[in-house]
Design an enzyme around this catalytic site. Sequence first.
Site, PDB file in Angstrom:
ATOM      1  N   TYR A  58       0.798  -1.114   0.012  1.00  0.00           N
ATOM      2  CA  TYR A  58       0.074  -0.019  -0.104  1.00  0.00           C
ATOM      3  C   TYR A  58       0.872   1.145   0.053  1.00  0.00           C
ATOM      4  O   TYR A  58       1.859   1.337   0.994  1.00  0.00           O
ATOM      5  CB  TYR A  58      -0.899  -0.183   1.248  1.00  0.00           C
ATOM      6  N   ASN A 163      -8.800 -12.330  -1.699  1.00  0.00           N
ATOM      7  CA  ASN A 163      -9.499 -12.943  -2.927  1.00  0.00           C
ATOM      8  C   ASN A 163      -9.482 -13.838  -3.448  1.00  0.00           C
ATOM      9  O   ASN A 163      -9.418 -14.316  -4.767  1.00  0.00           O
ATOM     10  CB  ASN A 163      -8.756 -11.696  -4.097  1.00  0.00           C
ATOM     11  N   TRP A 211     -13.358  -5.864   1.635  1.00  0.00           N
ATOM     12  CA  TRP A 211     -12.841  -4.985   1.240  1.00  0.00           C
ATOM     13  C   TRP A 211     -13.736  -4.013   0.160  1.00  0.00           C
ATOM     14  O   TRP A 211     -14.794  -4.581  -0.386  1.00  0.00           O
ATOM     15  CB  TRP A 211     -11.278  -4.861   0.571  1.00  0.00           C
ATOM     16  N   LEU A 214     -18.201   0.249   0.339  1.00  0.00           N
ATOM     17  CA  LEU A 214     -19.009   1.246   0.116  1.00  0.00           C
ATOM     18  C   LEU A 214     -18.885   1.479  -1.510  1.00  0.00           C
ATOM     19  O   LEU A 214     -18.923   2.479  -1.957  1.00  0.00           O
ATOM     20  CB  LEU A 214     -18.763   2.162   0.742  1.00  0.00           C
ATOM     21  N   GLY A 217     -17.004   4.815  -2.861  1.00  0.00           N
ATOM     22  CA  GLY A 217     -17.934   5.927  -2.877  1.00  0.00           C
ATOM     23  C   GLY A 217     -18.865   5.967  -4.079  1.00  0.00           C
ATOM     24  O   GLY A 217     -19.777   6.870  -3.911  1.00  0.00           O
ATOM     25  N   ARG A 218     -18.735   4.941  -4.716  1.00  0.00           N
ATOM     26  CA  ARG A 218     -19.670   5.051  -5.915  1.00  0.00           C
ATOM     27  C   ARG A 218     -21.134   4.834  -5.626  1.00  0.00           C
ATOM     28  O   ARG A 218     -22.299   5.310  -6.129  1.00  0.00           O
ATOM     29  CB  ARG A 218     -19.333   4.022  -6.949  1.00  0.00           C
ATOM     30  N   LEU A 219     -21.389   4.150  -4.467  1.00  0.00           N
ATOM     31  CA  LEU A 219     -22.713   4.207  -3.676  1.00  0.00           C
ATOM     32  C   LEU A 219     -23.316   5.302  -3.540  1.00  0.00           C
ATOM     33  O   LEU A 219     -24.748   5.452  -3.609  1.00  0.00           O
ATOM     34  CB  LEU A 219     -22.644   3.313  -2.270  1.00  0.00           C
TER      35      LEU A 219
END
Length: 299
Positions: A58, A163, A211, A214, A217-219
């Site tokens: 990260y 994943n 992970w 939300l 943020g597209r929600l």
Amino acid sequence: MSTPIGKVRLADGGPELSALAVGAWRLDEWHFDDAALAAWIEHAIAQGLTTFDHADLYGGFTCEALFGRWLKANPARRGEIQLVTKCGIKPPDAARGWTVKHYDTGRAHILASVDNSLRHLGTDHLDLLLIHRPDPLLDPDEVAEAFATLQRAGKVRHFGVSNFSPSQFALLASRTPLVTNQVEASLLHLAPLFDGSFDQCLERRVRPMIWSPLAGGRLFDASAHPALHRVLTTLAEELGVAPATLALAWLLRHPARPLPIVGSRRLASLDEAARAATLPLERQHWFALLEAAQGHAVP
């Protein structure tokens, strides 16, 4: 301030983590000074959000060390938090001799990655280590041996994956105990509800970690999914909570008992996330959101 949320256990004999975790994948983008970093971490802890989710890569392999600034300055606080990190992804990096993005789940890389994470975070142990992505060249016996070496040394207490498909999870779990599969899930990514991922977690009594719960943020973008946005905001207003709280509560309502990971620099966003842990969600509300997300009623 509201009552702090409680702890949950990922699996039988697994670690106790906060009911939602805080993601540090954007920590390098927030440019916190030491005071802002401390305020962010300590606000999360005060809300009961004591589990922090990392990965070695990260921020271009910088975020663990950024978080570690706080822990190195406050070593006595280590017992109040739980640290999760991941390893196994190698992006192109000429300085490291990596010419192509690839995965490495070999024993040597796992052991070296953990040592680097411990040094960067400023701790002597990880509560949970995950293999970040399924590696086509993964040797389950070699991974299991690496995990056993780390556990014997006291460097890592529990292990899981991220994943992985159900079959990939089952293969590695046949060699070594796994306490979670961290997967993407949200009202805009329903696959784990139907591809066997959550079913497997229920079968094995392990909680999935989530992970992007939300959807980045597209929600909250009305243009991304107008029907879902309309139902989400209407129900949130009816229940007297933020849409983010409702979206997280929708995930928490699933019997696999997912553990969402939220990542925001906004302290108010941490408050909204913590509120989801105590929001009861009626079955019809849950299905109303599913119907809006899918664009059709259930059969």
